[in-house]
Write a protein that holds these residues in place. Structure first.
Motif, PDB file in Angstrom:
ATOM      1  N   GLY A  29      40.664  15.241  -4.992  1.00  0.00           N
ATOM      2  CA  GLY A  29      39.463  15.594  -5.939  1.00  0.00           C
ATOM      3  C   GLY A  29      39.294  14.844  -7.171  1.00  0.00           C
ATOM      4  N   ARG A  30      39.807  15.500  -8.351  1.00  0.00           N
ATOM      5  CA  ARG A  30      39.439  14.843  -9.536  1.00  0.00           C
ATOM      6  C   ARG A  30      40.540  13.935 -10.227  1.00  0.00           C
ATOM      7  NH1 ARG A  30      39.137  20.552 -12.501  1.00  0.00           N
ATOM      8  NH2 ARG A  30      40.465  20.996 -10.838  1.00  0.00           N
ATOM      9  N   ILE A  31      41.605  13.844  -9.127  1.00  0.00           N
ATOM     10  CA  ILE A  31      42.598  12.998  -9.477  1.00  0.00           C
ATOM     11  C   ILE A  31      42.681  11.781  -8.685  1.00  0.00           C
ATOM     12  CG2 ILE A  31      45.111  12.786  -9.509  1.00  0.00           C
ATOM     13  CD1 ILE A  31      45.280  15.838  -9.933  1.00  0.00           C
ATOM     14  N   ARG A  32      42.746  10.485  -9.143  1.00  0.00           N
ATOM     15  CA  ARG A  32      42.800   9.224  -8.333  1.00  0.00           C
ATOM     16  C   ARG A  32      44.095   8.971  -7.733  1.00  0.00           C
ATOM     17  NH1 ARG A  32      42.292   3.286 -11.131  1.00  0.00           N
ATOM     18  NH2 ARG A  32      42.204   2.040  -9.026  1.00  0.00           N
TER      19      ARG A  32
ATOM     20  N   VAL B  87      47.490  20.453  -7.369  1.00  0.00           N
ATOM     21  CA  VAL B  87      47.146  20.601  -8.957  1.00  0.00           C
ATOM     22  C   VAL B  87      45.401  20.642  -8.792  1.00  0.00           C
ATOM     23  CG1 VAL B  87      47.076  19.541 -11.066  1.00  0.00           C
ATOM     24  CG2 VAL B  87      49.337  19.595  -9.945  1.00  0.00           C
ATOM     25  N   ASP B  88      45.016  19.694  -8.454  1.00  0.00           N
ATOM     26  CA  ASP B  88      43.450  19.839  -8.477  1.00  0.00           C
ATOM     27  C   ASP B  88      42.723  21.255  -7.641  1.00  0.00           C
ATOM     28  OD1 ASP B  88      40.987  18.330  -8.538  1.00  0.00           O
ATOM     29  OD2 ASP B  88      40.645  18.840  -6.447  1.00  0.00           O
TER      30      ASP B  88
ATOM     31  N   ALA C 196      53.473  12.008  -4.447  1.00  0.00           N
ATOM     32  CA  ALA C 196      52.409  12.199  -5.393  1.00  0.00           C
ATOM     33  C   ALA C 196      51.101  12.701  -5.135  1.00  0.00           C
ATOM     34  CB  ALA C 196      52.488  10.831  -6.145  1.00  0.00           C
ATOM     35  N   ALA C 197      50.538  12.257  -3.896  1.00  0.00           N
ATOM     36  CA  ALA C 197      49.237  12.474  -3.339  1.00  0.00           C
ATOM     37  C   ALA C 197      49.209  13.970  -3.044  1.00  0.00           C
ATOM     38  CB  ALA C 197      48.959  11.709  -2.068  1.00  0.00           C
ATOM     39  N   ALA C 198      50.266  14.628  -2.384  1.00  0.00           N
ATOM     40  CA  ALA C 198      50.181  15.932  -1.906  1.00  0.00           C
ATOM     41  C   ALA C 198      50.369  16.909  -3.191  1.00  0.00           C
ATOM     42  CB  ALA C 198      51.562  16.345  -0.962  1.00  0.00           C
TER      43      ALA C 198
ATOM     44  N   GLY D 142      39.533  24.354 -15.137  1.00  0.00           N
ATOM     45  CA  GLY D 142      39.133  23.725 -16.364  1.00  0.00           C
ATOM     46  C   GLY D 142      39.184  22.265 -16.229  1.00  0.00           C
ATOM     47  N   GLU D 143      39.102  21.585 -17.233  1.00  0.00           N
ATOM     48  CA  GLU D 143      38.758  19.999 -17.279  1.00  0.00           C
ATOM     49  C   GLU D 143      40.039  19.344 -16.821  1.00  0.00           C
ATOM     50  OE1 GLU D 143      39.717  15.936 -18.709  1.00  0.00           O
ATOM     51  OE2 GLU D 143      40.706  17.972 -19.518  1.00  0.00           O
ATOM     52  N   LEU D 144      39.970  18.193 -15.968  1.00  0.00           N
ATOM     53  CA  LEU D 144      41.129  17.624 -15.310  1.00  0.00           C
ATOM     54  C   LEU D 144      40.883  16.132 -15.022  1.00  0.00           C
ATOM     55  CD1 LEU D 144      44.094  18.448 -14.560  1.00  0.00           C
ATOM     56  CD2 LEU D 144      42.975  18.466 -12.008  1.00  0.00           C
TER      57      LEU D 144
END
Length: 439
Positions: free
Chosen positions: A80-83, A57-58, A50-52, A63-65
């Motif tokens: 990045g933008r994903i916890r 994706v980030d 999941a993290a990789a 655009g917004e994410l």
């Protein structure tokens, strides 16, 4: 003899490393990303990769994410933008419960112009505990431990998990509506069925409560009376294909065990060694599969049937271990120890078996290697191979010999990798094997 055959462990490890490399999200994910929607994009994800996957994706999304993913302890990475959250595997814990709550919260309040990009990989079943009403996390933990020790197949385990969870088996997809859902999947299951990868939180479930009950009965899994009542009455039923409550769902398969095996095969083929992929979905008790593989390898070595040596017998899938002893299990190391005993030190057979996620069972060890001297070295060290096998303690056996394969977290997962190398008779050229190589 060709140079590649003069160092069998190195050749086998090179094949395994190629399989893992081919399954890296950075290689397979970018081309599958959908176009940004008119509305919001929310990323959710679960599994050992999941993290990789979130990193990819980030790094590629314009655009917004926003979003949140959960992976196994030690398998995280900045995204990045994903916890990124971490939780326990293979038995769930409180951190997994918190991650499930975070994923459900992330998809609240979405509209029809929004997109949920779901990153799915193996291991997600344990990472997303969310008991149905009347059940507890302790219930999920107890059932998980019994399933893992029972010898049940991954499909059977996931059928039970889907029906006793408030988030798996399509229930997370229900929470995403009316947003569109695009699943990007790394398969770690035989057959590559999205419903079985991480127990299918964002896909409909084709199985039913009656099947879950039958599996529990056949494997003698003790569950609370509340769980039995939910299954018997059908209250635990999951959303099925064509359920009108489900949002629009699209599945995009990023990588499969077959692709990883093909990448491994190329390593040997470039060295002029024939490779025969026996299957990417082999299941069964690890020690039983080992008996079959040993018989095939010996037939090749003794009879040049059904293949001519030198060659590699390559396979994937997910075997099982019925825990009867006091050892730590591990389906790949159990396969190898049983294989070594069946081969009885044949001078021309070597093998490597490992899990592509870097974790065999509950151990931070991917697998191990064996060769003609494995049993002799073990006896010289005071180890008793048969007793270690009977006690499901192959990890201790291979650690003592220094033959464990340790990779650390690979941040991907396309299930088990098994390679059995049969060398030619001493002094014989391997030219005869070349016509048998895959095109």
């Amino acid at each position: 003899m060709q140079p590649a055959l003069q160092d069998p462990p190195r050749l086998l490890r090179g094949m395994f490393d190629a399989a893992v490399a081919a399954a890296q999200p950075a290689l397979c994910l970018p081309a599958l990303l959908p176009s940004p929607p008119a509305g919001r994009t929310v990323v959710i994800g679960f599994g050992k990769a999941a993290a990789a996957m979130a990193q990819v994706v980030d790094g590629h999304w314009v655009g917004e994410l926003s979003g949140v993913v959960v992976t196994r302890y030690g398998h995280g990475a900045p995204s990045g933008r994903i916890r990124v959250m971490e939780a326990a595997h293979p038995v769930p814990d409180d951190a997994g419960l918190a991650a499930s709550a975070a994923l459900l919260a992330a998809v609240q309040g979405l509209g029809p112009e929004d997109l949920v990009l779901c990153l799915v990989s193996g291991g997600g079943s344990a990472l997303l505990p969310w008991p149905l009403p009347g059940l507890t996390l302790a219930d999920e933990q107890a059932i998980a431990r019994q399933l893992l020790a029972s010898g049940a197949s991954i499909a059977e385990m996931n059928c039970v998990r889907r029906h006793l969870s408030g988030i798996k088996g399509g229930r997370l997809a229900l929470a995403c509506r009316p947003a569109r859902v695009v699943n990007l999947l790394l398969s770690d299951v035989p057959g590559d069925d999205p419903a079985d990868i991480a127990s299918g939180p964002t896909v409909p479930d084709p199985s039913d409560c009656a099947q879950a009950l039958e599996i529990l009965h056949r494997h003698r899994i003790a569950v609370p009376e509340a769980a039995l009542a939910l299954l018997r009455t059908g209250e635990a039923e999951t959303p099925k294909p064509h359920d009108p409550r489900l949002p629009s769902i699209e599945n995009r398969m990023a990588v499969t065990p077959q692709r990883a095996l093909e990448a491994a095969a190329q390593v040997a083929e470039r060295a002029g060694i024939a490779v025969h992929i026996l299957g990417d979905a082999i299941e069964g008790e690890s020690r039983d599969v080992a008996q079959v593989m040993a018989a095939m390898a010996l037939q090749v070595a003794r009879r040049d049937q059904p293949f001519v040596a030198p060659c590699v017998l390559l396979s994937g899938g997910e075997t099982t271990v019925s825990l009867r002893g006091h050892g730590r299990g591990g389906r790949n190391v159990e396969f190898l120890l049983a294989l070594a005993l069946a081969l009885q030190g044949h001078p021309r057979v070597h093998a490597l078996a490992a899990d592509t996620d870097g974790v065999d069972g509950i151990e931070e060890i991917a697998g191990a290697v064996i060769g003609p001297q494995t049993l002799a070295r073990a006896h010289a060290a005071g180890l008793r191979p048969r007793e270690r096998l009977d006690d499901n303690d192959a990890h201790t056996f291979f650690e003592a010999l220094g033959d464990a394969v340790v990779t650390g977290p690979t941040r991907t997962n396309v299930n088990d990798f098994r390679a059995v190398l049969v060398l030619p008779p001493h002094g014989e050229s391997n030219d005869a094997a070349r016509p048998h190589a895959r095109p």
